[in-house]
Write an enzyme that holds these catalytic residues in place. Structure first.
Site, PDB file in Angstrom:
ATOM      1  N   LYS A   1       2.376  -3.380   7.231  1.00 22.39           N
ATOM      2  CA  LYS A   1       2.660  -3.546   5.805  1.00 22.39           C
ATOM      3  C   LYS A   1       4.104  -3.119   5.501  1.00 22.39           C
ATOM      4  O   LYS A   1       4.799  -3.765   4.720  1.00 22.39           O
ATOM      5  CB  LYS A   1       1.686  -2.727   4.953  1.00 22.39           C
TER       6      LYS A   1
ATOM      7  N   TYR B   1      -1.745  -0.603  10.936  1.00 12.58           N
ATOM      8  CA  TYR B   1      -1.876  -1.263   9.621  1.00 12.58           C
ATOM      9  C   TYR B   1      -0.682  -0.954   8.735  1.00 12.58           C
ATOM     10  O   TYR B   1      -0.005  -1.859   8.238  1.00 12.58           O
ATOM     11  CB  TYR B   1      -3.182  -0.823   8.931  1.00 12.58           C
TER      12      TYR B   1
ATOM     13  N   THR C   1       0.827  -1.207   0.000  1.00  8.85           N
ATOM     14  CA  THR C   1       0.000   0.000   0.000  1.00  8.85           C
ATOM     15  C   THR C   1       0.862   1.258   0.000  1.00  8.85           C
ATOM     16  O   THR C   1       1.997   1.238   0.493  1.00  8.85           O
ATOM     17  CB  THR C   1      -0.900  -0.006   1.258  1.00  8.85           C
ATOM     18  N   ASP C   2       0.291   2.360  -0.477  1.00  9.19           N
ATOM     19  CA  ASP C   2       1.004   3.643  -0.406  1.00  9.19           C
ATOM     20  C   ASP C   2       1.070   4.172   1.027  1.00  9.19           C
ATOM     21  O   ASP C   2       1.817   5.109   1.310  1.00  9.19           O
ATOM     22  CB  ASP C   2       0.339   4.684  -1.330  1.00  9.19           C
ATOM     23  N   GLU C   3       0.285   3.566   1.934  1.00  9.22           N
ATOM     24  CA  GLU C   3       0.232   4.096   3.306  1.00  9.22           C
ATOM     25  C   GLU C   3       1.560   3.924   4.047  1.00  9.22           C
ATOM     26  O   GLU C   3       1.800   4.586   5.050  1.00  9.22           O
ATOM     27  CB  GLU C   3      -0.938   3.452   4.077  1.00  9.22           C
TER      28      GLU C   3
HETATM   29  P1  NAD Z   1      -9.410  -7.513   2.097  1.00  5.69           P
HETATM   30  O1  NAD Z   1      -9.420  -7.240   3.561  1.00  5.69           O
HETATM   31  O2  NAD Z   1     -10.646  -7.250   1.291  1.00  5.69           O
HETATM   32  O3  NAD Z   1      -9.027  -9.036   1.833  1.00  5.69           O
HETATM   33  C1  NAD Z   1      -8.016  -9.696   2.547  1.00  5.69           C
HETATM   34  C2  NAD Z   1      -8.157 -11.184   2.266  1.00  5.69           C
HETATM   35  O4  NAD Z   1      -7.100 -11.854   2.978  1.00  5.69           O
HETATM   36  C3  NAD Z   1      -9.471 -11.781   2.764  1.00  5.69           C
HETATM   37  O5  NAD Z   1     -10.013 -12.642   1.786  1.00  5.69           O
HETATM   38  C4  NAD Z   1      -9.068 -12.559   4.016  1.00  5.69           C
HETATM   39  O6  NAD Z   1      -9.892 -13.691   4.273  1.00  5.69           O
HETATM   40  C5  NAD Z   1      -7.639 -12.980   3.664  1.00  5.69           C
HETATM   41  N1  NAD Z   1      -6.826 -13.233   4.861  1.00  5.69           N
HETATM   42  C6  NAD Z   1      -6.722 -12.421   5.956  1.00  5.69           C
HETATM   43  N2  NAD Z   1      -5.924 -13.008   6.879  1.00  5.69           N
HETATM   44  C7  NAD Z   1      -5.505 -14.183   6.337  1.00  5.69           C
HETATM   45  C8  NAD Z   1      -4.658 -15.224   6.803  1.00  5.69           C
HETATM   46  N3  NAD Z   1      -4.092 -15.161   8.018  1.00  5.69           N
HETATM   47  N4  NAD Z   1      -4.428 -16.279   5.994  1.00  5.69           N
HETATM   48  C9  NAD Z   1      -5.010 -16.349   4.761  1.00  5.69           C
HETATM   49  N5  NAD Z   1      -5.841 -15.400   4.285  1.00  5.69           N
HETATM   50  C10 NAD Z   1      -6.084 -14.332   5.068  1.00  5.69           C
HETATM   51  O7  NAD Z   1      -8.168  -6.696   1.521  1.00  5.69           O
HETATM   52  P2  NAD Z   1      -7.984  -5.936   0.136  1.00  5.69           P
HETATM   53  O8  NAD Z   1      -8.512  -4.581   0.268  1.00  5.69           O
HETATM   54  O9  NAD Z   1      -8.441  -6.811  -0.956  1.00  5.69           O
HETATM   55  O10 NAD Z   1      -6.395  -5.826   0.099  1.00  5.69           O
HETATM   56  C11 NAD Z   1      -5.595  -6.868  -0.449  1.00  5.69           C
HETATM   57  C12 NAD Z   1      -4.144  -6.485  -0.347  1.00  5.69           C
HETATM   58  O11 NAD Z   1      -3.912  -5.271  -1.049  1.00  5.69           O
HETATM   59  C13 NAD Z   1      -3.665  -6.244   1.079  1.00  5.69           C
HETATM   60  O12 NAD Z   1      -2.367  -6.773   1.202  1.00  5.69           O
HETATM   61  C14 NAD Z   1      -3.662  -4.718   1.215  1.00  5.69           C
HETATM   62  O13 NAD Z   1      -2.682  -4.315   2.140  1.00  5.69           O
HETATM   63  C15 NAD Z   1      -3.316  -4.314  -0.197  1.00  5.69           C
HETATM   64  N6  NAD Z   1      -3.824  -2.989  -0.622  1.00  5.69           N
HETATM   65  C16 NAD Z   1      -5.148  -2.674  -0.479  1.00  5.69           C
HETATM   66  C17 NAD Z   1      -5.614  -1.441  -0.934  1.00  5.69           C
HETATM   67  C18 NAD Z   1      -7.071  -1.066  -0.836  1.00  5.69           C
HETATM   68  O14 NAD Z   1      -7.445   0.065  -1.188  1.00  5.69           O
HETATM   69  N7  NAD Z   1      -7.968  -1.961  -0.416  1.00  5.69           N
HETATM   70  C19 NAD Z   1      -4.728  -0.536  -1.515  1.00  5.69           C
HETATM   71  C20 NAD Z   1      -3.378  -0.892  -1.648  1.00  5.69           C
HETATM   72  C21 NAD Z   1      -2.951  -2.131  -1.206  1.00  5.69           C
HETATM   73  P1  TYD Z   2     -10.772   3.877   4.298  1.00 10.77           P
HETATM   74  O1  TYD Z   2     -11.724   3.476   3.228  1.00 10.77           O
HETATM   75  O2  TYD Z   2     -10.844   3.211   5.625  1.00 10.77           O
HETATM   76  O3  TYD Z   2      -9.308   3.749   3.658  1.00 10.77           O
HETATM   77  P2  TYD Z   2      -7.867   4.276   4.257  1.00 10.77           P
HETATM   78  O4  TYD Z   2      -8.026   4.741   5.641  1.00 10.77           O
HETATM   79  O5  TYD Z   2      -7.031   3.045   4.169  1.00 10.77           O
HETATM   80  O6  TYD Z   2      -7.451   5.352   3.319  1.00 10.77           O
HETATM   81  O7  TYD Z   2     -10.945   5.445   4.532  1.00 10.77           O
HETATM   82  C1  TYD Z   2     -10.811   6.367   3.465  1.00 10.77           C
HETATM   83  C2  TYD Z   2     -10.922   7.759   4.050  1.00 10.77           C
HETATM   84  O8  TYD Z   2     -12.255   7.947   4.546  1.00 10.77           O
HETATM   85  C3  TYD Z   2     -10.011   8.001   5.246  1.00 10.77           C
HETATM   86  O9  TYD Z   2      -9.549   9.338   5.215  1.00 10.77           O
HETATM   87  C4  TYD Z   2     -10.905   7.792   6.455  1.00 10.77           C
HETATM   88  C5  TYD Z   2     -12.265   8.257   5.950  1.00 10.77           C
HETATM   89  N1  TYD Z   2     -13.456   7.571   6.530  1.00 10.77           N
HETATM   90  C6  TYD Z   2     -14.530   8.333   7.012  1.00 10.77           C
HETATM   91  O10 TYD Z   2     -14.504   9.577   6.977  1.00 10.77           O
HETATM   92  N2  TYD Z   2     -15.619   7.670   7.506  1.00 10.77           N
HETATM   93  C7  TYD Z   2     -15.686   6.303   7.564  1.00 10.77           C
HETATM   94  O11 TYD Z   2     -16.704   5.752   8.076  1.00 10.77           O
HETATM   95  C8  TYD Z   2     -14.592   5.541   7.049  1.00 10.77           C
HETATM   96  C9  TYD Z   2     -14.606   4.038   7.080  1.00 10.77           C
HETATM   97  C10 TYD Z   2     -13.482   6.224   6.531  1.00 10.77           C
END
Ligand code: NAD
Ligand code: TYD
Length: 352
Positions: free
Chosen positions: A162, A158, A133-135
């Site tokens: 990562k 989180y 992630t970019d975070e």
């Molecule tokens: P998500 O929470 O929707 O899915 C995570 C998946 O991992 C789920 O299916 C869960 O069951 C599985 N999982 C969790 N713990 C596990 C374990 N111990 N063993 C096996 N499986 C397990 O997450 P996402 O949003 O799809 O993100 C996927 C990846 O991409 C993550 O690594 C996250 O850090 C990264 N990422 C997400 C975003 C975003 O905007 N969602 C952006 C950049 C990077």
């Molecule tokens: P989120 O979707 O949790 O992603 P991330 O924190 O990983 O960027 O949140 C996106 C943005 O929205 C973040 O600035 C937090 C804000 N947010 C709210 O204002 N209300 C909410 O209920 C949630 C879940 C997030």
């Protein structure tokens, strides 16, 4: 066409399900193993349309279980790993940081160890792709962008977990010669996104005429990318990225949370045949998230110049498709918001 056996972890989650679908459909000569623990965030309904494909296999299991992971690698002798499994929600990491260290750090090192042991002495053609992630780069002020050279400065449990896993992946490249590649992406949106994250949570609440919780003043900024564009970048980087390299992926699409929510409200008013302004009346400012990062923004020049990737979908179109998907897939939304979701919602929001 070269046959490959690939392990995709976290394939039942939001981004993982799009990646699994893309690989299963685009590469019929690959065997795809989806390993997922099916936590609250994992859902096999996300993969219903491809579950009967002959090149798709599901394995239920926990990446934290060292013996299980080593046995799985010994049994299947995977050629590549695309690692997405993680605990992914910042608010949950604030309530329960230890779980994030277990899954995101220990889980990752178990996969690295298993890959390293089966590929020892024959790393040619192998690939360990870590999705991040970019975070990890921290929080930006009102100007500037994250590049691949930006110093790590994670500020939530989180993003720290990562960051820790990213460092381990690169350490295995330098120390053992493991052929790794890493990408760091901005916020994704699209179908199958669990409604704990801002966009699907807001859509669900607007649909139900419930308050839309906006943290703080709603002036935090995120760079949003359509999930299928991320899956396309992952496909490219997996096949063409250079070993040991990091690629940033972003949407060139920055929005304050408040502007984004107003946009969603407009779309929902139209689709739900409500008078203009009805949904915006649900906006409710609540207590800010602890340590809330102000702004994320990605410079993806490297990925564009090296591999020719760019986001393909305009945000208006992507948001419209996403809202339409949530309104059409009521069964999915009802299933994931029943049971434990209610407890989660109450514990996160009742005190804000
Ligand atoms: P998500 O929470 O929707 O899915 C995570 C998946 O991992 C789920 O299916 C869960 O069951 C599985 N999982 C969790 N713990 C596990 C374990 N111990 N063993 C096996 N499986 C397990 O997450 P996402 O949003 O799809 O993100 C996927 C990846 O991409 C993550 O690594 C996250 O850090 C990264 N990422 C997400 C975003 C975003 O905007 N969602 C952006 C950049 C990077
Ligand atoms: P989120 O979707 O949790 O992603 P991330 O924190 O990983 O960027 O949140 C996106 C943005 O929205 C973040 O600035 C937090 C804000 N947010 C709210 O204002 N209300 C909410 O209920 C949630 C879940 C997030």
């Amino acid at each position: 066409m070269e046959h490959k056996k690939l392990l995709i972890t976290g394939g039942a989650g939001f981004i993982g399900s799009h990646v699994v679908r893309r690989f299963v459909k685009n590469y019929p000569h690959y065997e795809i193993y989806n390993l997922d623990k099916l936590t609250y965030a994992g859902n096999l309904m996300n993969l219903k349309d491809i579950e009967d494909y002959p090149n798709y296999h599901f394995v239920k299991g926990d990446i934290v279980d060292e013996t299980f992971i080593q046995d799985l690698f010994n049994q299947h002798q995977f050629d590549g790993v695309v690692h997405l499994a993680a605990e992914s929600h910042v608010d949950r990491s604030i309530s329960n940081p230890t779980e994030f260290i277990r899954t995101n750090v220990l889980g990752t090192i178990n996969l690295l160890n298993a890959a390293n042991s089966i590929w020892k002495g024959q790393m040619e053609g192998k690939r360990f792709y870590h999705i991040s992630t970019d975070e990890v780069y921290g929080s930006l002020g009102d100007t500037g962008f994250f590049t691949e050279e930006t110093k790590y400065d994670p500020r939530s449990p989180y993003s720290s977990s990562k960051a820790s896993s990213d460092h381990l992946v690169r350490a295995y490249f330098h120390t053992y010669g493991l052929p790794v590649v890493v990408s760091n992406c901005s916020n994704n949106y699209g179908s199958f996104h669990f409604p704990e994250k801002l966009i699907p949570l807001a859509i669900n609440n607007i649909k139900l005429m419930r308050p839309i919780p906006v943290y703080g003043a709603g002036d935090n900024i995120r760079d949003w990318l359509y999930v299928e564009d991320h899956a396309r970048a992952i496909d490219l980087i997996f096949h063409k990225g250079r070993s040991g390299e990091t690629y940033n992926i972003g949407g060139a699409n920055e929005w304050t949370n408040l502007d984004l929510i107003h946009k969603l409200c407009e779309i929902m008013d139209q689709k739900m045949h409500r008078a203009p302004g009805t949904s915006a009346g649900l906006i409710t400012f609540v207590k800010d998230r602890a340590g809330h990062d102000h702004r994320y923004a990605i410079d993806f020049t490297k990925l564009k110049n090296e591999l020719g990737w760019e986001p393909s979908l305009q945000f208006e179109e992507g948001l419209d498709r996403t809202v339409e998907w949530y309104l059409t897939n009521e069964e999915w939304l009802n299933a994931v918001t029943s049971g434990n979701y209610q407890h989660y919602y109450e514990s996160q929001y009742e005190k804000r």
